[in-house]
Design a protein around this motif. Structure first.
Motif, PDB file in Angstrom:
ATOM      1  N   ALA A  46       0.712  -1.125   0.018  1.00  0.00           N
ATOM      2  CA  ALA A  46       0.088   0.007   0.244  1.00  0.00           C
ATOM      3  C   ALA A  46       0.978   1.406   0.024  1.00  0.00           C
ATOM      4  CB  ALA A  46      -0.783   0.050   1.447  1.00  0.00           C
ATOM      5  N   TYR A 100       5.161  -0.999  12.534  1.00  0.00           N
ATOM      6  CA  TYR A 100       4.155  -0.050  11.776  1.00  0.00           C
ATOM      7  C   TYR A 100       4.744   1.410  11.617  1.00  0.00           C
ATOM      8  CZ  TYR A 100       0.735  -3.786  13.218  1.00  0.00           C
ATOM      9  OH  TYR A 100      -0.097  -4.832  13.285  1.00  0.00           O
ATOM     10  N   TRP A 103       0.263   5.882   7.749  1.00  0.00           N
ATOM     11  CA  TRP A 103      -0.188   5.739   6.239  1.00  0.00           C
ATOM     12  C   TRP A 103      -1.394   7.091   6.001  1.00  0.00           C
ATOM     13  CZ3 TRP A 103      -4.319   2.063   3.841  1.00  0.00           C
ATOM     14  CH2 TRP A 103      -4.166   2.106   2.432  1.00  0.00           C
ATOM     15  N   TYR A 136      -8.893  -5.298   2.693  1.00  0.00           N
ATOM     16  CA  TYR A 136      -8.277  -5.750   3.898  1.00  0.00           C
ATOM     17  C   TYR A 136      -9.358  -6.613   4.625  1.00  0.00           C
ATOM     18  CZ  TYR A 136      -4.238  -2.725   3.318  1.00  0.00           C
ATOM     19  OH  TYR A 136      -3.115  -2.042   2.775  1.00  0.00           O
ATOM     20  N   TYR A 173      -5.934  -7.204   7.627  1.00  0.00           N
ATOM     21  CA  TYR A 173      -4.485  -7.594   6.942  1.00  0.00           C
ATOM     22  C   TYR A 173      -5.056  -7.996   5.543  1.00  0.00           C
ATOM     23  CZ  TYR A 173      -6.469 -12.569   6.655  1.00  0.00           C
ATOM     24  OH  TYR A 173      -7.429 -13.916   6.602  1.00  0.00           O
ATOM     25  N   GLU A 181       0.511  -8.293   4.785  1.00  0.00           N
ATOM     26  CA  GLU A 181       0.184  -6.700   5.115  1.00  0.00           C
ATOM     27  C   GLU A 181      -0.718  -6.370   6.186  1.00  0.00           C
ATOM     28  OE1 GLU A 181       1.249  -3.227   2.376  1.00  0.00           O
ATOM     29  OE2 GLU A 181      -1.011  -3.312   2.211  1.00  0.00           O
ATOM     30  N   LEU A 183      -3.109  -3.697   8.487  1.00  0.00           N
ATOM     31  CA  LEU A 183      -3.668  -2.218   8.778  1.00  0.00           C
ATOM     32  C   LEU A 183      -4.205  -2.274   9.909  1.00  0.00           C
ATOM     33  CD1 LEU A 183      -4.713   0.333   7.521  1.00  0.00           C
ATOM     34  CD2 LEU A 183      -6.586  -0.844   6.440  1.00  0.00           C
ATOM     35  N   ILE A 206       0.183   1.055   8.458  1.00  0.00           N
ATOM     36  CA  ILE A 206       0.563  -0.159   7.678  1.00  0.00           C
ATOM     37  C   ILE A 206       1.736  -0.631   8.448  1.00  0.00           C
ATOM     38  CG2 ILE A 206       1.587  -0.990   5.558  1.00  0.00           C
ATOM     39  CD1 ILE A 206      -1.351  -0.053   5.392  1.00  0.00           C
ATOM     40  N   TYR A 208       4.087  -4.852   9.263  1.00  0.00           N
ATOM     41  CA  TYR A 208       4.502  -6.233   8.944  1.00  0.00           C
ATOM     42  C   TYR A 208       5.132  -6.823  10.109  1.00  0.00           C
ATOM     43  CZ  TYR A 208       4.404  -3.547   4.469  1.00  0.00           C
ATOM     44  OH  TYR A 208       3.522  -2.871   3.361  1.00  0.00           O
TER      45      TYR A 208
END
Length: 218
Positions: A46, A100, A103, A136, A173, A181, A183, A206, A208
């Motif tokens: 994203a 994180y 975003w 998501y 996700y 990814e 969110l 965002i 991971y």
């Protein structure tokens, strides 16, 4: 010898090491995103993937979610965060670690807009969330109905002052290559400033997952 076993009276004490990563405010963590880059290679993130390098800690937050789960967060000046889940919050106790970065942000205008986001039929907590065409799925909760949001108060220390941040959030996700990814949609309110909900915002982050070896203290 002089100076070996004593400290100058004007010398500041060493900064306190905090949380599972034993890192102090003002200290640095080195993050290696090479594994993430390889796993996400076939996907379209994203936003640009974070780059490997130093992460300078500007603040540390912690909250006990329940009797067996402690949430620890290390923040930098850009509001990026390294999040660690553990059973105790003590050094070396790492069950899960993730990264994180901000975003987007929305400031709802009035109670009607807030109901659209966080009300009984609000957007946050639904089984799926469409972020401008990027879909998501909800990570917390099962079933086709809206799930109540997670809610907690995080104590955040920036080395000079401590604040209590009320948070209401939901995690989503989507697949990204061979990884996920995440969110995180979060409503924050600083309790020490006495802010009303109308003065808060909806924050989108965002994130991971990382391996413990991807993060080390320097």
């Amino acid at each position: 010898m002089i100076g070996w076993f004593g400290r100058d009276k004007n010398e500041r004490p060493l900064p306190k090491e905090l949380g599972p990563l034993s890192a102090a405010i003002g200290g640095a963590l080195e993050i290696d995103f090479l594994s993430l880059e390889a796993e996400a290679l076939a996907g379209q993130p994203a936003m640009p993937l974070p780059r490997s390098g130093p992460f300078i800690i500007a603040a540390y937050g912690e909250v006990s979610l329940d009797a067996a789960t402690v949430l620890s967060r290390y923040y930098d000046e850009d509001h990026r965060m390294i999040q660690v889940m553990s059973t105790s919050g003590q050094p070396g106790d790492v069950d899960d670690i993730s990264f994180y970065q901000p975003w987007d942000s929305v400031v709802p205008a009035g109670q009607g807009e807030w109901n659209r986001w966080t009300g009984p039929d609000g957007l946050i907590g639904q089984p799926a969330y469409d972020a401008d065409g990027i879909l998501y799925s909800r990570f917390w909760g099962e079933g086709p109905e809206r799930t109540p949001l997670a809610e907690f108060v995080e104590k955040v220390d920036d080395g000079e002052a401590q604040r209590s941040i009320h948070q209401t959030c939901m995690l989503y996700y989507r697949p990204l290559g061979s990884t996920r990814e995440m969110l995180l949609i979060n409503v924050e309110r600083d309790l020490d400033l006495g802010q009303s909900q109308a003065g808060s915002s909806v924050e989108f982050l965002i994130g991971y997952g990382l391996a413990p070896a991807d993060v080390r203290r320097v």
